[in-house]
Scaffold this motif. Structure first.
Motif, PDB file in Angstrom:
ATOM      1  N   THR A  27       0.858  -1.175   0.000  1.00 15.53           N
ATOM      2  CA  THR A  27       0.000   0.000   0.000  1.00 15.53           C
ATOM      3  C   THR A  27       0.896   1.228   0.000  1.00 15.53           C
ATOM      4  OG1 THR A  27      -1.754  -1.132   1.207  1.00 15.53           O
ATOM      5  CG2 THR A  27      -1.788   1.262   1.245  1.00 15.53           C
ATOM      6  N   LEU A  28       0.735   2.061  -1.001  1.00 13.62           N
ATOM      7  CA  LEU A  28       1.564   3.255  -1.140  1.00 13.62           C
ATOM      8  C   LEU A  28       0.816   4.464  -0.601  1.00 13.62           C
ATOM      9  CD1 LEU A  28       2.848   2.697  -4.799  1.00 13.62           C
ATOM     10  CD2 LEU A  28       3.644   1.661  -2.663  1.00 13.62           C
ATOM     11  N   LEU A  90       6.853   0.718   6.379  1.00  8.41           N
ATOM     12  CA  LEU A  90       6.450   0.348   7.730  1.00  8.41           C
ATOM     13  C   LEU A  90       5.941  -1.096   7.727  1.00  8.41           C
ATOM     14  CD1 LEU A  90       4.541   3.566   8.887  1.00  8.41           C
ATOM     15  CD2 LEU A  90       6.916   2.919   9.349  1.00  8.41           C
ATOM     16  N   PRO A  91       5.886  -1.721   8.890  1.00  8.24           N
ATOM     17  CA  PRO A  91       5.347  -3.090   8.966  1.00  8.24           C
ATOM     18  C   PRO A  91       3.945  -3.154   8.365  1.00  8.24           C
ATOM     19  CG  PRO A  91       6.412  -2.516  11.025  1.00  8.24           C
ATOM     20  CD  PRO A  91       6.386  -1.260  10.193  1.00  8.24           C
ATOM     21  N   GLY A  92       3.635  -4.271   7.727  1.00 10.78           N
ATOM     22  CA  GLY A  92       2.346  -4.424   7.074  1.00 10.78           C
ATOM     23  C   GLY A  92       2.375  -3.991   5.618  1.00 10.78           C
ATOM     24  N   ASP A  93       3.594  -3.891   5.044  1.00  8.27           N
ATOM     25  CA  ASP A  93       3.749  -3.514   3.632  1.00  8.27           C
ATOM     26  C   ASP A  93       3.137  -2.156   3.337  1.00  8.27           C
ATOM     27  OD1 ASP A  93       5.172  -5.786   2.924  1.00  8.27           O
ATOM     28  OD2 ASP A  93       3.341  -6.947   2.600  1.00  8.27           O
ATOM     29  N   LEU A  94       3.314  -1.209   4.254  1.00  9.20           N
ATOM     30  CA  LEU A  94       2.859   0.159   4.047  1.00  9.20           C
ATOM     31  C   LEU A  94       4.067   0.993   3.659  1.00  9.20           C
ATOM     32  CD1 LEU A  94       0.394   2.077   4.313  1.00  9.20           C
ATOM     33  CD2 LEU A  94       1.154   2.535   6.657  1.00  9.20           C
ATOM     34  N   ALA A  95       4.112   1.432   2.410  1.00  4.84           N
ATOM     35  CA  ALA A  95       5.235   2.203   1.889  1.00  4.84           C
ATOM     36  C   ALA A  95       4.869   3.688   1.864  1.00  4.84           C
ATOM     37  CB  ALA A  95       5.610   1.733   0.489  1.00  4.84           C
ATOM     38  N   LEU A  96       5.640   4.477   2.593  1.00  7.95           N
ATOM     39  CA  LEU A  96       5.382   5.909   2.674  1.00  7.95           C
ATOM     40  C   LEU A  96       6.294   6.649   1.715  1.00  7.95           C
ATOM     41  CD1 LEU A  96       5.239   6.320   6.575  1.00  7.95           C
ATOM     42  CD2 LEU A  96       3.413   5.614   4.998  1.00  7.95           C
ATOM     43  N   SER A 188      11.802  10.233  14.646  1.00  6.10           N
ATOM     44  CA  SER A 188      11.130  10.690  13.428  1.00  6.10           C
ATOM     45  C   SER A 188      10.123   9.656  12.937  1.00  6.10           C
ATOM     46  CB  SER A 188      12.170  10.990  12.335  1.00  6.10           C
ATOM     47  OG  SER A 188      13.036  12.039  12.735  1.00  6.10           O
ATOM     48  N   VAL A 189      10.474   8.371  13.050  1.00  5.16           N
ATOM     49  CA  VAL A 189       9.534   7.300  12.683  1.00  5.16           C
ATOM     50  C   VAL A 189       8.298   7.380  13.568  1.00  5.16           C
ATOM     51  CG1 VAL A 189       9.150   4.810  12.721  1.00  5.16           C
ATOM     52  CG2 VAL A 189      11.227   5.723  11.687  1.00  5.16           C
ATOM     53  N   ASP A 190       8.495   7.601  14.869  1.00  8.92           N
ATOM     54  CA  ASP A 190       7.361   7.709  15.779  1.00  8.92           C
ATOM     55  C   ASP A 190       6.433   8.859  15.378  1.00  8.92           C
ATOM     56  OD1 ASP A 190       8.228   5.559  17.257  1.00  8.92           O
ATOM     57  OD2 ASP A 190       9.167   6.765  18.832  1.00  8.92           O
TER      58      ASP A 190
END
Length: 210
Positions: A27-28, A90-96, A188-190
């Motif tokens: 998911t992008l 991020l975990p769950g195949d979430l691409a930011l 920054s990730v948080d």
């Protein structure tokens, strides 16, 4: 990237190197990293990106220095003239997909183009010049984007209680507010996770059916 949320079909993209998305179904999400001039947007994207980030920083000219307000950032010698870009999975195949936007007023038309298709924005703020964040938040709200605010904890910046900062920034109770050092990847990730959680929660409320 015209779509805020999209899922590429399996097998798309290159499989070699870290510069490309894998062939897995991901998911992008397009997000903006916004904020006033010199607040740390480029630094945050550099800390976060799992690929070599794209930067469009240029050395500030004497003319630019006379236009941009350098109060609180006298040591700054460069400025973003187009966009910064990075990617974080991020975990769950979430691409930011992270797009850093110029903070100066004269780049507002460019900002509006970059915002097209974005799902939300992380607005960086500096306690040495909180008032500079209001115009950015206004632009984000005018674009209809949900956002979170991350106060970049510069070493020489005054410290305030989170609730006092929330009141000073006149934030809606649901708008996430976090403190982070833009140089620190974990912090920054948080901050991004706070934004993504806020955005996706409201996306599911508005679109309950898959």
């Amino acid at each position: 990237m015209d779509s805020a949320l999209s899922s590429p079909s399996p097998g798309t993209g290159a499989s070699t190197g870290n510069m490309y998305l894998s062939g897995e179904n991901q998911t992008l999400v397009k997000l903006l990293i916004a904020g006033p001039f010199g607040v740390g947007k480029t630094t945050l994207i550099r800390a976060l990106s799992e690929t070599p980030p794209l930067h469009t920083e240029e050395v500030m000219t004497q003319t630019g220095a006379s236009i941009d307000d350098l109060a609180g950032v006298r040591e700054k010698t460069t400025t973003t003239v187009a966009i910064d870009f990075g990617r974080l999975t991020l975990p769950g195949d979430l691409a930011l997909y992270l797009f850093g936007t110029p903070g100066q007023k004269r780049f507002r038309p460019l900002w509006q183009d970059i915002a097209r298709g974005a799902l939300g924005a992380l607005v960086l703020a500096d306690t040495r010049r909180l008032a500079d964040s209001f115009e950015v938040m206004d632009i984000v709200e005018e674009a209809g984007l949900r956002y979170a605010v991350a106060v970049n904890t510069f070493p020489d910046a005054p410290e305030y209680d989170v609730e006092k900062l929330r009141e000073a920034l006149d934030l809606h109770p649901e708008t996430p507010l976090v403190l982070c050092d833009a140089r620190d990847r974990e912090q920054s990730v948080d901050a991004l996770i706070a934004l993504v959680g806020h955005v996706l929660a409201h996306t599911h409320e508005e679109n309950p059916n898959p």
